[in-house]
Design a protein around this motif. Structure first.
Motif, PDB file in Angstrom:
ATOM      1  N   SER A 140      -7.682  35.349 -23.080  1.00 26.55           N
ATOM      2  CA  SER A 140      -7.703  36.377 -22.042  1.00 26.55           C
ATOM      3  C   SER A 140      -8.687  36.035 -20.932  1.00 26.55           C
ATOM      4  O   SER A 140      -9.006  36.868 -20.094  1.00 26.55           O
ATOM      5  CB  SER A 140      -8.020  37.736 -22.648  1.00 26.55           C
ATOM      6  OG  SER A 140      -9.155  37.637 -23.444  1.00 26.55           O
ATOM      7  N   SER A 141      -9.181  34.790 -20.940  1.00 28.44           N
ATOM      8  CA  SER A 141      -9.987  34.305 -19.823  1.00 28.44           C
ATOM      9  C   SER A 141      -9.962  32.779 -19.870  1.00 28.44           C
ATOM     10  O   SER A 141     -10.006  32.189 -20.956  1.00 28.44           O
ATOM     11  CB  SER A 141     -11.433  34.793 -19.959  1.00 28.44           C
ATOM     12  OG  SER A 141     -12.274  34.037 -19.118  1.00 28.44           O
ATOM     13  N   ALA A 142      -9.879  32.158 -18.694  1.00 29.82           N
ATOM     14  CA  ALA A 142      -9.852  30.686 -18.653  1.00 29.82           C
ATOM     15  C   ALA A 142     -11.079  30.103 -19.352  1.00 29.82           C
ATOM     16  O   ALA A 142     -11.014  29.033 -19.967  1.00 29.82           O
ATOM     17  CB  ALA A 142      -9.786  30.215 -17.199  1.00 29.82           C
ATOM     18  N   MET A 143     -12.210  30.825 -19.285  1.00 31.22           N
ATOM     19  CA  MET A 143     -13.434  30.295 -19.884  1.00 31.22           C
ATOM     20  C   MET A 143     -13.323  30.179 -21.408  1.00 31.22           C
ATOM     21  O   MET A 143     -14.053  29.415 -22.023  1.00 31.22           O
ATOM     22  CB  MET A 143     -14.643  31.165 -19.500  1.00 31.22           C
ATOM     23  CG  MET A 143     -14.994  31.098 -18.029  1.00 31.22           C
ATOM     24  SD  MET A 143     -14.708  29.503 -17.272  1.00 31.22           S
ATOM     25  CE  MET A 143     -16.353  28.931 -17.062  1.00 31.22           C
ATOM     26  N   GLU A 144     -12.400  30.929 -22.006  1.00 31.94           N
ATOM     27  CA  GLU A 144     -12.206  30.808 -23.459  1.00 31.94           C
ATOM     28  C   GLU A 144     -11.688  29.416 -23.826  1.00 31.94           C
ATOM     29  O   GLU A 144     -11.951  28.918 -24.924  1.00 31.94           O
ATOM     30  CB  GLU A 144     -11.205  31.860 -23.955  1.00 31.94           C
ATOM     31  CG  GLU A 144     -11.832  33.215 -24.190  1.00 31.94           C
ATOM     32  CD  GLU A 144     -10.802  34.251 -24.600  1.00 31.94           C
ATOM     33  OE1 GLU A 144      -9.908  33.942 -25.411  1.00 31.94           O
ATOM     34  OE2 GLU A 144     -10.889  35.383 -24.087  1.00 31.94           O
ATOM     35  N   ALA A 145     -10.959  28.796 -22.906  1.00 27.41           N
ATOM     36  CA  ALA A 145     -10.455  27.445 -23.165  1.00 27.41           C
ATOM     37  C   ALA A 145     -11.635  26.481 -23.296  1.00 27.41           C
ATOM     38  O   ALA A 145     -11.657  25.600 -24.171  1.00 27.41           O
ATOM     39  CB  ALA A 145      -9.524  27.003 -22.043  1.00 27.41           C
ATOM     40  N   LEU A 146     -12.615  26.666 -22.438  1.00 28.83           N
ATOM     41  CA  LEU A 146     -13.811  25.816 -22.475  1.00 28.83           C
ATOM     42  C   LEU A 146     -14.553  26.003 -23.802  1.00 28.83           C
ATOM     43  O   LEU A 146     -14.976  25.040 -24.443  1.00 28.83           O
ATOM     44  CB  LEU A 146     -14.717  26.183 -21.291  1.00 28.83           C
ATOM     45  CG  LEU A 146     -15.943  25.320 -21.075  1.00 28.83           C
ATOM     46  CD1 LEU A 146     -15.551  23.915 -20.675  1.00 28.83           C
ATOM     47  CD2 LEU A 146     -16.843  25.935 -19.992  1.00 28.83           C
ATOM     48  N   LYS A 147     -14.672  27.257 -24.196  1.00 27.78           N
ATOM     49  CA  LYS A 147     -15.362  27.568 -25.446  1.00 27.78           C
ATOM     50  C   LYS A 147     -14.643  26.925 -26.626  1.00 27.78           C
ATOM     51  O   LYS A 147     -15.262  26.309 -27.499  1.00 27.78           O
ATOM     52  CB  LYS A 147     -15.394  29.097 -25.632  1.00 27.78           C
ATOM     53  CG  LYS A 147     -16.728  29.605 -26.115  1.00 27.78           C
ATOM     54  CD  LYS A 147     -16.793  31.113 -26.014  1.00 27.78           C
ATOM     55  CE  LYS A 147     -17.216  31.678 -27.339  1.00 27.78           C
ATOM     56  NZ  LYS A 147     -16.866  33.084 -27.486  1.00 27.78           N
ATOM     57  N   LEU A 148     -13.311  27.044 -26.610  1.00 25.06           N
ATOM     58  CA  LEU A 148     -12.501  26.453 -27.678  1.00 25.06           C
ATOM     59  C   LEU A 148     -12.752  24.953 -27.779  1.00 25.06           C
ATOM     60  O   LEU A 148     -12.920  24.405 -28.877  1.00 25.06           O
ATOM     61  CB  LEU A 148     -11.019  26.657 -27.378  1.00 25.06           C
ATOM     62  CG  LEU A 148     -10.291  27.841 -27.997  1.00 25.06           C
ATOM     63  CD1 LEU A 148      -8.867  27.901 -27.466  1.00 25.06           C
ATOM     64  CD2 LEU A 148     -10.281  27.728 -29.524  1.00 25.06           C
ATOM     65  N   ALA A 149     -12.789  24.301 -26.610  1.00 26.21           N
ATOM     66  CA  ALA A 149     -12.970  22.848 -26.597  1.00 26.21           C
ATOM     67  C   ALA A 149     -14.356  22.480 -27.132  1.00 26.21           C
ATOM     68  O   ALA A 149     -14.504  21.563 -27.949  1.00 26.21           O
ATOM     69  CB  ALA A 149     -12.772  22.315 -25.176  1.00 26.21           C
ATOM     70  N   LEU A 185     -10.802  18.588 -23.193  1.00 24.08           N
ATOM     71  CA  LEU A 185     -10.132  19.720 -22.559  1.00 24.08           C
ATOM     72  C   LEU A 185      -9.276  19.235 -21.391  1.00 24.08           C
ATOM     73  O   LEU A 185      -9.749  18.455 -20.553  1.00 24.08           O
ATOM     74  CB  LEU A 185     -11.165  20.733 -22.042  1.00 24.08           C
ATOM     75  CG  LEU A 185     -10.612  21.895 -21.216  1.00 24.08           C
ATOM     76  CD1 LEU A 185      -9.788  22.844 -22.080  1.00 24.08           C
ATOM     77  CD2 LEU A 185     -11.734  22.670 -20.526  1.00 24.08           C
ATOM     78  N   TRP A 186      -8.016  19.678 -21.346  1.00 28.25           N
ATOM     79  CA  TRP A 186      -7.120  19.319 -20.250  1.00 28.25           C
ATOM     80  C   TRP A 186      -6.398  20.568 -19.751  1.00 28.25           C
ATOM     81  O   TRP A 186      -6.198  21.516 -20.518  1.00 28.25           O
ATOM     82  CB  TRP A 186      -6.082  18.283 -20.705  1.00 28.25           C
ATOM     83  CG  TRP A 186      -6.723  16.999 -21.082  1.00 28.25           C
ATOM     84  CD1 TRP A 186      -6.995  15.944 -20.266  1.00 28.25           C
ATOM     85  CD2 TRP A 186      -7.204  16.623 -22.388  1.00 28.25           C
ATOM     86  NE1 TRP A 186      -7.625  14.941 -20.964  1.00 28.25           N
ATOM     87  CE2 TRP A 186      -7.764  15.323 -22.266  1.00 28.25           C
ATOM     88  CE3 TRP A 186      -7.233  17.246 -23.631  1.00 28.25           C
ATOM     89  CZ2 TRP A 186      -8.332  14.651 -23.355  1.00 28.25           C
ATOM     90  CZ3 TRP A 186      -7.793  16.587 -24.708  1.00 28.25           C
ATOM     91  CH2 TRP A 186      -8.335  15.299 -24.559  1.00 28.25           C
ATOM     92  N   VAL A 187      -6.046  20.532 -18.495  1.00 28.63           N
ATOM     93  CA  VAL A 187      -5.330  21.666 -17.915  1.00 28.63           C
ATOM     94  C   VAL A 187      -3.945  21.191 -17.476  1.00 28.63           C
ATOM     95  O   VAL A 187      -3.825  20.142 -16.843  1.00 28.63           O
ATOM     96  CB  VAL A 187      -6.095  22.217 -16.688  1.00 28.63           C
ATOM     97  CG1 VAL A 187      -5.258  23.269 -15.961  1.00 28.63           C
ATOM     98  CG2 VAL A 187      -7.440  22.816 -17.114  1.00 28.63           C
ATOM     99  N   VAL A 188      -2.912  21.952 -17.835  1.00 25.94           N
ATOM    100  CA  VAL A 188      -1.588  21.698 -17.265  1.00 25.94           C
ATOM    101  C   VAL A 188      -1.347  22.824 -16.262  1.00 25.94           C
ATOM    102  O   VAL A 188      -1.273  23.997 -16.625  1.00 25.94           O
ATOM    103  CB  VAL A 188      -0.499  21.649 -18.358  1.00 25.94           C
ATOM    104  CG1 VAL A 188       0.892  21.588 -17.729  1.00 25.94           C
ATOM    105  CG2 VAL A 188      -0.729  20.414 -19.222  1.00 25.94           C
ATOM    106  N   CYS A 189      -1.296  22.412 -15.007  1.00 26.93           N
ATOM    107  CA  CYS A 189      -1.359  23.386 -13.921  1.00 26.93           C
ATOM    108  C   CYS A 189       0.040  23.867 -13.509  1.00 26.93           C
ATOM    109  O   CYS A 189       0.899  23.065 -13.160  1.00 26.93           O
ATOM    110  CB  CYS A 189      -2.073  22.737 -12.736  1.00 26.93           C
ATOM    111  SG  CYS A 189      -2.179  23.788 -11.309  1.00 26.93           S
ATOM    112  N   ASN A 190       0.243  25.180 -13.597  1.00 25.12           N
ATOM    113  CA  ASN A 190       1.498  25.791 -13.138  1.00 25.12           C
ATOM    114  C   ASN A 190       1.208  26.851 -12.090  1.00 25.12           C
ATOM    115  O   ASN A 190       1.943  27.818 -11.951  1.00 25.12           O
ATOM    116  CB  ASN A 190       2.197  26.477 -14.314  1.00 25.12           C
ATOM    117  CG  ASN A 190       2.559  25.515 -15.410  1.00 25.12           C
ATOM    118  OD1 ASN A 190       3.578  24.866 -15.349  1.00 25.12           O
ATOM    119  ND2 ASN A 190       1.694  25.404 -16.411  1.00 25.12           N
ATOM    120  N   HIS A 191       0.094  26.702 -11.404  1.00 27.43           N
ATOM    121  CA  HIS A 191      -0.286  27.743 -10.444  1.00 27.43           C
ATOM    122  C   HIS A 191       0.605  27.701  -9.206  1.00 27.43           C
ATOM    123  O   HIS A 191       0.830  26.640  -8.632  1.00 27.43           O
ATOM    124  CB  HIS A 191      -1.759  27.597 -10.056  1.00 27.43           C
ATOM    125  CG  HIS A 191      -2.672  28.034 -11.150  1.00 27.43           C
ATOM    126  ND1 HIS A 191      -2.650  29.321 -11.627  1.00 27.43           N
ATOM    127  CD2 HIS A 191      -3.609  27.370 -11.870  1.00 27.43           C
ATOM    128  CE1 HIS A 191      -3.549  29.428 -12.598  1.00 27.43           C
ATOM    129  NE2 HIS A 191      -4.137  28.259 -12.769  1.00 27.43           N
TER     130      HIS A 191
END
Ligand code: SF4
Lengths: 374, 79
Positions: free
Chosen positions: A127-136, A173-179
């Motif tokens: 529920s926040s992009a920053m959670e992805a960082l935490k996960l990594a 950590l990688w981002v697949v961008c669909n913005h």
């Protein structure tokens, strides 16, 4: 009265049914002066839900014809992008994370991230992009891929995440961008051959909080359609409709902000700087129901390409066909109402969705299912 | 996906992070996208974990006042 209570008090007034009722009457009088109903596209799916939940379409029946727009990032994600997410999630040691709504959107053969998770793959709603960082950071043995979606409302978050990951030298950590870009698709709708009938737009409140109202000026000039940027309470929308009606009567054509408590002409300058620093505009990007639209999405700049999951992980995607009866493409373009779809409420329900418009909390089909089923 | 909600800042943790509250629920939010500084007690618009705008109480009040004024003026002819 303390500060928080006073603000809550003001907020509640934007829901006040009495104020809404009087303004509805005022709008009706004005439209009688104007002489014919006005076709208004509410771009944003959030607005579609407020309109239907509060019955504003019924209150203004015969006066305002609401045309529902493509402003729901989950509804416009292309089948092949969902298939891509599914293939990425199957890579060994990958944890794929994404915003919750996307998990239920069916890809080819009605496969979804949620169904794939049930098969044992690691897929996490965040529920926040920053959670992805935490996960990594907390799971160094994992390859964390953030499948990032959304309009300008969420793309700055992803930019912050990427910059932070670089600063902290995160290696997994990688981002697949669909913005995607709201203003580009808005303009696209005004250019396509199969145009919906639109006299004016209700502009998206939160996208515009980032972009600012000035960003719309050239579109308004070129296509001569008024745009009023609105908030998300019933009174906000009614006020926006009143402002549009006034513009139509006075033959003005401008960008106006109804949602002044959040939107400014310049927008959020800091967020725009993050966007500029991390993203380029893609040459072309696929949209569900609309096909490829040139220059309609972001991609990660080469300076940050070590975080670009699309460049690092090569997977092959073999997409099937969409269900030929699903009208999502037309619903997104404002050419059909969800109830015109043969599958609506029968084969396609929120529990068992066929198209993304029935999945997303901002999808028009879901709004009709919740508020308009007889 | 594009919906954001007003939250009240209850604690500033550092330059980048704060704890904010809406309807009794407290969450950690990022302040990195806010163009202006905020303090405890301020209201911000939060969208999936990020404050994206400081909310203007003054603007909210003024727009309500303007509408009430308009309604008052048009009342006689609404009847
Ligand atoms: S009701 Fe279902 S199948 Fe029909 S258009 Fe909407 S999402 Fe597609």
């Amino acid at each position: 009265m303390n500060y928080s209570n006073s603000l809550n008090h003001i907020w509640n007034k934007f829901k006040d049914p009495e104020r809404v009722k009087s303004l509805v009457n005022l709008i009706k009088k004005e439209i009688e002066k104007y002489g014919k109903p006005i076709n208004i596209m509410e771009f944003c799916g959030g607005h579609t839900h407020v309109i239907l939940r509060n019955g504003l379409d019924e209150l203004l029946k015969g006066y305002i014809n609401f045309v529902h727009g493509p402003g729901c990032p989950v509804c416009v994600i292309a089948l092949e992008r969902i298939d891509l997410a599914i293939e990425l999630a199957k890579i060994p040691d990958v944890t794929l994370c994404t915003y919750g709504d996307l998990m239920r959107v069916p890809g080819s053969n009605r496969m979804s991230l949620l169904k794939l998770r049930a098969e044992g793959y690691e897929i996490k709603p965040i529920s926040s992009a920053m959670e992805a960082l935490k996960l990594a950071i907390e799971n160094p043995q994992k390859k964390v891929i953030f499948f990032a979606i959304g309009f300008e409302t969420t793309s700055p978050h992803t930019a912050v995440l990427i910059k932070q990951a670089k600063k902290l030298r995160v290696k997994n950590l990688w981002v697949v961008c669909n913005h995607i870009l709201a203003l580009v698709v808005l303009e696209y709708l005004l250019q396509t051959e199969e145009k919906p009938l639109i006299d004016a737009f209700i502009g998206p409140g939160h996208v515009s909080t980032i972009t600012g109202s000035k960003a719309y000026e050239s579109i308004v000039k070129r296509y001569q359609k008024p745009i009023v940027i609105s908030g998300f309470e019933p009174l906000d929308l009614i006020q926006a409709i009143y402002l549009i009606t006034k513009q139509m009567i006075e033959e003005r054509c401008e960008v106006e902000i109804q949602y002044t408590r959040s939107v400014t002409p310049e927008g959020n300058i800091k967020a725009k700087e993050f966007l500029k620093e991390v993203f380029n505009i893609r040459r072309s990007f696929p949209w569900r129901g609309l096909g490829e639209i040139p220059y309609s999405a972001y991609e990660i700049k080469s300076e940050y390409e070590i975080f670009d999951g699309e460049k690092i992980f090569k997977v092959s995607v073999n997409s099937g066909k969409e269900n030929p009866f699903c009208l999502c493409g037309k619903v997104i373009k404002g050419l059909s109402k969800p109830t015109e779809c043969k599958l609506f409420g029968k084969a396609c329900t929120p529990q068992n969705p066929i198209g993304p418009c029935m999945v997303s909390s901002e999808g028009a089909c879901l709004a009709y299912f919740k508020y308009k089923r007889i | 996906m594009c919906l954001a909600y007003p939250y009240k800042i209850v604690e500033i943790k550092n330059e980048w992070t704060a704890v904010a509250e809406t309807q009794g629920v407290k969450t950690e939010i990022s302040l990195q996208l806010l163009p202006e500084p905020v303090k405890e007690g301020d209201w911000v618009l939060v969208h999936v974990g990020f404050a994206i705008q400081k909310l203007s109480e003054k603007e909210a009040e003024e727009s309500l006042k303007a509408w009430d004024e308009l309604l008052k003026q048009s009342e006689p002819y609404l009847e």
